[in-house]
Design an enzyme around this catalytic site. Structure first.
Site, PDB file in Angstrom:
ATOM      1  N   LYS A  18       0.841  -1.206   0.000  1.00 23.95           N
ATOM      2  CA  LYS A  18       0.000   0.000   0.000  1.00 23.95           C
ATOM      3  C   LYS A  18       0.876   1.257   0.000  1.00 23.95           C
ATOM      4  CE  LYS A  18      -2.779   2.690   3.256  1.00 23.95           C
ATOM      5  NZ  LYS A  18      -3.848   3.168   2.370  1.00 23.95           N
ATOM      6  N   ILE A 441     -21.709  11.369   0.625  1.00 21.05           N
ATOM      7  CA  ILE A 441     -22.055  10.076   1.216  1.00 21.05           C
ATOM      8  C   ILE A 441     -21.702  10.001   2.693  1.00 21.05           C
ATOM      9  CG2 ILE A 441     -21.719   7.573   1.014  1.00 21.05           C
ATOM     10  CD1 ILE A 441     -23.334   8.949  -1.230  1.00 21.05           C
ATOM     11  N   GLU A 615     -23.198  -7.942  -1.796  1.00 19.82           N
ATOM     12  CA  GLU A 615     -22.076  -8.883  -1.801  1.00 19.82           C
ATOM     13  C   GLU A 615     -22.331 -10.093  -0.916  1.00 19.82           C
ATOM     14  OE1 GLU A 615     -18.707  -7.755   1.474  1.00 19.82           O
ATOM     15  OE2 GLU A 615     -18.985  -6.376  -0.172  1.00 19.82           O
ATOM     16  N   HIS A 704     -13.108   6.898  -6.406  1.00 22.98           N
ATOM     17  CA  HIS A 704     -11.993   5.958  -6.307  1.00 22.98           C
ATOM     18  C   HIS A 704     -10.874   6.294  -7.284  1.00 22.98           C
ATOM     19  CE1 HIS A 704     -15.315   3.735  -4.408  1.00 22.98           C
ATOM     20  NE2 HIS A 704     -14.362   3.228  -3.658  1.00 22.98           N
ATOM     21  N   CYS A 736     -19.341   7.558  -3.481  1.00 26.90           N
ATOM     22  CA  CYS A 736     -19.058   6.933  -2.193  1.00 26.90           C
ATOM     23  C   CYS A 736     -18.444   7.989  -1.277  1.00 26.90           C
ATOM     24  CB  CYS A 736     -18.096   5.745  -2.405  1.00 26.90           C
ATOM     25  SG  CYS A 736     -18.162   4.505  -1.090  1.00 26.90           S
TER      26      CYS A 736
END
Length: 766
Positions: A18, A441, A615, A704, A736
């Site tokens: 990351k 959001i 999901e 994103h 989001c």
């Protein structure tokens, strides 16, 4: 009996991947440094698995962003607008790769990121392959071959290259135009798979793992024909020179076993965690064949210690029918979905920790099972004693909570007082919002300053009072920013929250958070799923203090922000000693109490996020009714306690809604916000075709990706939405939360969003 693994976590024990990727994106390291860090992670992973006694060790399971994107890169499935821009072709193709995942906006170049969605029923996100008619597949990137050479130099055991199988890969993608079916591309893609496998054979590969999780689905005729065609050729061309292992996971494959009848594979892997009952059917199918059966008996999606007694029964039964030489043991799926190593956790009560197992320990468990089969019964006895002891722990069971849930009449507590049409009139009258109201959001950027502040509180460098005073400054600042941008409904920014699920887990009895239990969600985004180990209850208000503080500092409406019960459940590692719906109802009741507290404190809009609802859906349609029966009840139990005048929002992202839209409607949320920008509003069609009755906020900008959408781009999306829904039912918002973005991106994007909404209002008045 061979021991093997389907895949290992690739983020590094300290999230090295990351940090490396983000440093590369921010020009703090070059591509050589990035590749060196990736190489170091891979070699550590291989060495760990070899030392733990695995016979076959996976390679090509490492990825800098996403293994599906890796597959697209390998096969040359790269949309032309990326491929034709020389500005992103340098640095060993890695910039091209990252531009597909994240988009690119520099030097006058402005390209959106590719669509992203959930990997089957997990919280892992993948980049969706985009196919064109008569797609030309070719070997574009040599990562798989380079890593095979690399692993050969680092381990003595047999490497096992891992590839997404051709049928599952096509299934995971989408057609760029609806003039063909992607399964029609099977004839184009198979020759390249054969070429890849033959090159690996030339390099010395003895085994290859082809992941075909599609076998756990209800297959269409085209998918069936594609599988039969593809594997007939692959096995004819390659099986005499390499051992082909077909793996499937996340559901049972018994209904699709017949597809393996006439193909020549060495081994088949099945998931005995998700569906242990399929074993008898599979054994009956294989007993007259020469195929090895790989038993997925270690849970690769949860963190509880394996029950050796249970697993040994499965292994013994298989050996009795097939013989030991035709048995392999492995986790049920890749260990990508669990944290790396339990040894790095020092703050978990021993009664709970003794019952736990992370990726490193799960590899050890395979070795334990092997040794038990070879006669070491002491390991079996020790495992039995540990699991029996934890059953009696006072930490796990709370009779008061159990009795509370038993005494709730669920069906009488899941309905709002009046229908949406009545509620809507009252809410519109009270709120007096413009058409196309704008909001976000929930979260705003969590800067290094905020993370540092949280860390200082944790190690007691600052007091709770000092921490709270700083948070108040952040909240007031974000309120002023939103007012200046001219958003209609504000949020408090969630600066006090580390993660939308972890935050609540730290305030609920029966949950715990880890120190280093990181799991990859997508790209460089990692989360620490909480561990639900016992009965759940709320100790007191969890969010009211900060929401009320925010509301007192603005005249605009402030949303209360909560995470829904299904998402808390699905984004946690859940106890395995009671039905999952019992745990869901316990969480729902705790959220219900928080909702009531927010309403009583004067908050008029409450958002209960449920991005995990889709999901959590079982892969097999026959299991859907049972799942939705408890999951929708859990959401409505949490949300239905409020008055008509209180508006309930929910949020979902990166999900396909076409086949579940009626269930989404049953949630009866006043407003639903969803991700739609990457799909260019395609996901909205399900709501439009269904004539979704409640209000909806289609995301108009992709959070994103670091790129900033233009006013025109957002306006075009807004106008597209107004052609599908009544104007008074539409909200304008990002896809989001904005937690992972930078402030300069966020401010510019939200300004463009509100400008676009204003222009749309003016145009729609005419």
């Amino acid at each position: 009996m061979l021991k093997h693994n389907l895949g290992y976590p690739r983020i590094g024990i300290k999230r090295e991947l990351k940090k490396a990727c983000e440093n590369y994106w921010n020009n703090k390291i070059d591509c050589k440094q990035l590749f060196d860090i990736g190489k170091n992670i891979r070699q550590k992973n291989w060495n760990i698995q070899e030392k733990c006694g695995l016979d076959l060790i996976p390679c090509n399971d490492f990825s800098f962003y996403d293994h599906v994107l890796d597959m697209s890169f390998l096969l040359g499935v790269i949309p032309k607008w990326y491929l034709e821009n020389p500005i992103i072709h340098h640095n060993n193709k890695i910039d091209l790769y990252f531009s597909m995942a994240r988009g690119i906006q520099k030097n006058g170049l402005d390209i959106k990121a590719m669509e992203m969605t959930k990997w089957f029923n997990t919280n892992y996100h993948y980049i969706v392959p985009e196919f064109k008619k008569n797609q030309n597949f070719f070997i574009f990137y040599k990562k798989i071959f380079n890593e095979f050479e690399e692993i050969k130099k680092n381990i003595k055991k047999q490497p096992k290259p891992v590839l997404i199988g051709p049928v599952s890969y096509l299934f995971l993608g989408k057609e760029n135009k609806k003039t063909f079916h992607r399964m029609d591309l099977i004839e184009n893609i198979i020759p390249i798979y054969v070429k890849i496998i033959k090159k690996l054979i030339f390099q010395g590969a003895k085994w290859i793992q082809l992941d075909e999780p599609i076998l756990g689905l209800d297959l269409s005729q085209k998918e069936i024909e594609a599988f039969q065609y593809g594997y007939k050729i692959i096995t004819q061309e390659c099986s005499s020179n390499i051992n082909i292992l077909i793996t499937s996971y996340f559901d049972d494959i018994s209904e699709n076993l017949y597809l393996l009848k006439d193909i020549d594979i060495k081994a088949l892997h099945i998931d005995l965690i998700e569906d242990p009952d399929q074993l008898d059917i599979v054994l009956n199918f294989l007993k007259e064949k020469k195929i090895i059966l790989s038993l997925g008996i270690i849970d690769g999606r949860n963190i509880w210690k394996n029950n050796y007694v249970y697993s040994i029964k499965k292994i013994d039964k298989t050996i009795k029918i097939l013989g030991e030489q035709r048995v392999m043991i492995a986790p049920n799926c890749s260990l990508l979905h669990v944290p790396l190593d339990l040894n790095y956790e020092i703050n978990i009560h021993k009664d709970i920790k003794n019952k736990m197992s992370f990726a490193r320990q799960k590899i050890d468990e395979l070795n334990d099972l092997y040794n038990i089969i070879k006669g070491n019964k002491n390991i079996l006895l020790k495992n039995f004693k540990i699991l029996e002891k934890t059953k009696k722990s006072f930490l796990i069971h709370d009779k008061k909570i159990q009795d509370k849930i038993k005494n709730i009449d669920i069906n009488n507590n899941i309905k709002r007082k009046n229908s949406f049409n009545i509620r809507k009139i009252k809410q519109h009258k009270n709120f007096q919002l413009p058409i196309l109201p704008t909001t976000t959001i929930g979260s705003f950027p969590q800067t290094s300053e905020i993370r540092s502040l949280r860390k200082k509180l944790k190690i007691k460098k600052i007091s709770q009072k000092e921490y709270d005073n700083q948070l108040k400054k952040f909240i007031i600042d974000v309120i002023r920013k939103q007012e200046k941008i001219n958003l209609d409904v504000l949020v408090h920014g969630e600066f006090e929250r580390n993660d939308m699920v972890e935050f609540f887990s730290e305030k609920l009895k029966g949950c715990l958070s880890t120190d280093n239990g990181w799991v990859q969600s997508y790209g460089s985004r990692c989360v620490k799923p909480p561990i639900i180990y016992g009965d759940i209850s709320r100790n007191g208000d969890m969010t009211v203090q900060w929401i009320n503080f925010a509301q007192k500092n603005t005249k605009k409406l402030m949303k209360g922000m909560l995470t829904g019960p299904v998402t808390i459940l699905k984004w946690s590692f859940v106890r395995d000693d009671q039905p999952i719906y019992h745990t869901a109802y316990q969480i729902a009741f705790a959220i219900r109490e928080e909702v009531k507290s927010l309403e009583n404190s004067g908050i008029k809009i409450i958002q209960i996020d449920e991005p995990a609802l889709r999901e959590g859906l079982p892969l097999k349609r026959k299991k859907w009714k049972s799942y939705f029966n408890w999951s929708i009840k859990a959401f409505r139990l949490a949300s239905s306690i409020v008055k008509d005048e209180t508006q309930i929002h929910t949020h979902m992202c990166y999900s396909e809604f076409n086949d579940i839209i009626e269930y989404i409607s049953d949630l009866d949320a006043d407003v639903i916000t969803i991700e739609t920008s990457r799909s260019k509003m395609e996901l909205l069609n399900a709501f439009s075709d269904f004539s979704y009755p409640n209000e909806i906020g289609p995301g108009v900008y992709d959070i994103h990706s670091p790129r900033i959408p233009s006013v025109k781009e957002i306006l075009d999306l807004i106008l597209k939405v107004t052609n599908k829904f009544p104007i008074r039912n539409i909200w304008i918002n990002p896809d989001c939360g904005l937690k992972t973005r930078k402030w300069n991106e966020v401010i510019k994007s939200l300004i463009n969003m509100t400008k676009a909404a204003k222009i749309a209002r003016e145009q729609l008045k005419k």
